[in-house]
Design a protein around this motif. Structure first.
Motif, short mmCIF file in Angstrom:
data_model
loop_
_atom_site.label_atom_id
_atom_site.label_comp_id
_atom_site.label_asym_id
_atom_site.label_seq_id
_atom_site.Cartn_x
_atom_site.Cartn_y
_atom_site.Cartn_z
N CYS A 144 0.84 -1.20 0.00
CA CYS A 144 0.00 0.00 0.00
C CYS A 144 0.88 1.25 0.00
O CYS A 144 1.80 1.38 0.80
CB CYS A 144 -0.89 -0.02 1.25
SG CYS A 144 -1.86 1.48 1.49
N LEU A 145 0.58 2.17 -0.92
CA LEU A 145 1.16 3.50 -0.88
C LEU A 145 0.09 4.41 -0.30
O LEU A 145 -1.02 4.51 -0.84
CB LEU A 145 1.55 3.96 -2.28
CG LEU A 145 2.27 5.32 -2.36
CD1 LEU A 145 3.63 5.24 -1.66
CD2 LEU A 145 2.45 5.75 -3.81
N PHE A 146 0.41 5.06 0.81
CA PHE A 146 -0.60 5.74 1.61
C PHE A 146 -0.17 7.18 1.89
O PHE A 146 0.92 7.42 2.42
CB PHE A 146 -0.79 4.98 2.92
CG PHE A 146 -1.81 5.55 3.86
CD1 PHE A 146 -3.13 5.66 3.48
CD2 PHE A 146 -1.44 5.97 5.13
CE1 PHE A 146 -4.08 6.18 4.35
CE2 PHE A 146 -2.37 6.49 6.00
CZ PHE A 146 -3.70 6.59 5.60
N ALA A 147 -1.01 8.13 1.52
CA ALA A 147 -0.72 9.55 1.76
C ALA A 147 -1.69 10.10 2.79
O ALA A 147 -2.87 9.75 2.79
CB ALA A 147 -0.83 10.34 0.46
N LEU A 148 -1.19 10.99 3.65
CA LEU A 148 -2.02 11.67 4.64
C LEU A 148 -2.01 13.17 4.36
O LEU A 148 -0.97 13.74 3.99
CB LEU A 148 -1.48 11.43 6.05
CG LEU A 148 -1.78 10.08 6.70
CD1 LEU A 148 -1.07 10.00 8.05
CD2 LEU A 148 -3.27 9.87 6.88
N HIS A 149 -3.17 13.80 4.57
CA HIS A 149 -3.26 15.25 4.40
C HIS A 149 -4.20 15.80 5.47
O HIS A 149 -5.39 15.48 5.49
CB HIS A 149 -3.81 15.59 3.01
CG HIS A 149 -3.87 17.06 2.76
ND1 HIS A 149 -2.84 17.76 2.16
CD2 HIS A 149 -4.84 17.98 3.05
CE1 HIS A 149 -3.18 19.03 2.08
NE2 HIS A 149 -4.38 19.20 2.62
N PRO A 150 -3.68 16.64 6.39
CA PRO A 150 -4.52 17.20 7.46
C PRO A 150 -5.38 18.35 6.96
O PRO A 150 -5.00 19.10 6.06
CB PRO A 150 -3.50 17.70 8.48
CG PRO A 150 -2.29 18.03 7.66
CD PRO A 150 -2.27 17.05 6.53
N VAL A 151 -6.57 18.47 7.54
CA VAL A 151 -7.49 19.55 7.20
C VAL A 151 -7.93 20.23 8.49
O VAL A 151 -8.35 19.54 9.44
CB VAL A 151 -8.73 19.01 6.44
CG1 VAL A 151 -9.70 20.15 6.11
CG2 VAL A 151 -8.29 18.30 5.16
N GLY A 165 -6.99 10.39 4.00
CA GLY A 165 -6.09 9.31 3.63
C GLY A 165 -6.35 8.89 2.19
O GLY A 165 -7.50 8.68 1.81
N ILE A 166 -5.29 8.81 1.40
CA ILE A 166 -5.41 8.41 -0.01
C ILE A 166 -4.50 7.21 -0.21
O ILE A 166 -3.32 7.26 0.15
CB ILE A 166 -4.98 9.56 -0.94
CG1 ILE A 166 -5.74 10.84 -0.57
CG2 ILE A 166 -5.23 9.19 -2.39
CD1 ILE A 166 -5.17 12.08 -1.23
N GLN A 167 -5.04 6.14 -0.77
CA GLN A 167 -4.22 4.94 -0.86
C GLN A 167 -4.32 4.27 -2.22
O GLN A 167 -5.34 4.33 -2.90
CB GLN A 167 -4.57 3.97 0.24
CG GLN A 167 -5.52 2.90 -0.09
CD GLN A 167 -5.54 1.81 0.97
OE1 GLN A 167 -5.11 2.00 2.10
NE2 GLN A 167 -6.09 0.68 0.60
N ILE A 168 -3.20 3.63 -2.59
CA ILE A 168 -3.12 2.88 -3.85
C ILE A 168 -2.56 1.50 -3.55
O ILE A 168 -1.60 1.35 -2.78
CB ILE A 168 -2.19 3.60 -4.85
CG1 ILE A 168 -2.82 4.91 -5.33
CG2 ILE A 168 -1.91 2.71 -6.06
CD1 ILE A 168 -1.94 5.68 -6.28
N ASP A 169 -3.16 0.49 -4.16
CA ASP A 169 -2.64 -0.87 -4.10
C ASP A 169 -1.52 -0.99 -5.13
O ASP A 169 -1.77 -1.11 -6.32
CB ASP A 169 -3.77 -1.86 -4.39
CG ASP A 169 -3.27 -3.31 -4.47
OD1 ASP A 169 -2.08 -3.55 -4.21
OD2 ASP A 169 -4.09 -4.18 -4.81
N MET A 170 -0.27 -0.93 -4.66
CA MET A 170 0.88 -0.99 -5.56
C MET A 170 1.10 -2.39 -6.12
O MET A 170 1.86 -2.56 -7.09
CB MET A 170 2.13 -0.51 -4.83
CG MET A 170 2.09 0.94 -4.39
SD MET A 170 2.03 2.09 -5.79
CE MET A 170 3.70 1.92 -6.42
#
Length: 203
Positions: A144-151, A165-170
């Motif tokens: 999993c490639l996982f990005a976090l972005h606070p709001v 949270g934004i994720q991609i199955d690599m």
């Protein structure tokens, strides 16, 4: 057709004056109750409610092919406030997991030190990009490639509201370049606050 690039979603889109005018006119027509062929992500939402940002985000995220979730940082345990259909495609888990934490993705070979880094980013309201092994609903391990972005709230009251949270199955290489481009665009252009404030509200 839905136009996902509304002000509440992507600041970069609004750098173009023509885009601003187009979206403003389209939103005005929506509010007036006109039957328009294209819709903004604010269509069907109520700007006067505290859930307006999240409602717009839901509309936006359902147009995306990759996994997107929102964690509510104002609630102990950091439960998921929203899960899009792309997340179900990526993991097999769907909206039935709203209200729980993301621990259901972990398994025997999930890297503990990466989980620690993710938890630190969540606690410190930081952005982050992580790669780790998680598990799908059918028990399959995937990378999993996982990005976090606070709001946050408004710049004058920067309450830590959400983590996107934004994720991609690599492990799935189908359209991987396109999916990585979507992740990159989202992480670059996602607003920092529920009011789309400028960089002044970044932490």
């Amino acid at each position: 057709v839905t136009i996902p690039l509304l002000a509440s979603a992507f600041k970069r889109f609004l750098e173009d004056p023509v885009s601003v005018a187009t979206i403003s006119n389209l939103r005005r027509r929506e509010v007036m109750g006109e039957n328009v062929s294209a819709k903004t992500v604010a269509y069907g939402t109520n700007p006067g409610t505290s859930s307006f940002w999240l409602d717009c985000y839901k509309n936006l995220s359902e147009q995306m092919s990759i996994g997107m979730v929102v964690s509510d940082m104002t609630v102990p345990g950091i439960p998921l406030a929203y899960i899009n259909e792309g997340f179900k495609t990526e993991t097999g888990y769907g909206k039935e997991k709203i209200g729980t934490s993301c621990r259901f993705l972990q398994g025997p070979e999930t890297e503990g030190y990466v989980n620690d880094e993710i938890m630190e980013a969540l606690q410190q309201a930081e952005r982050g990009l992580f790669k780790l092994h998680n598990y799908k609903a059918n028990g399959e391990k995937f990378q999993c490639l996982f990005a976090l972005h606070p709001v946050f709230g408004h710049a004058s009251n920067p309450v830590y509201k959400y983590q996107v949270g934004i994720q991609i199955d690599m492990s799935n290489t189908t359209n991987i370049v396109e999916r990585l481009k979507v992740l990159d665009d989202l992480t670059v252009s996602m607003p920092n606050s529920i009011y789309c404030d400028s960089d002044a509200d970044k932490k």
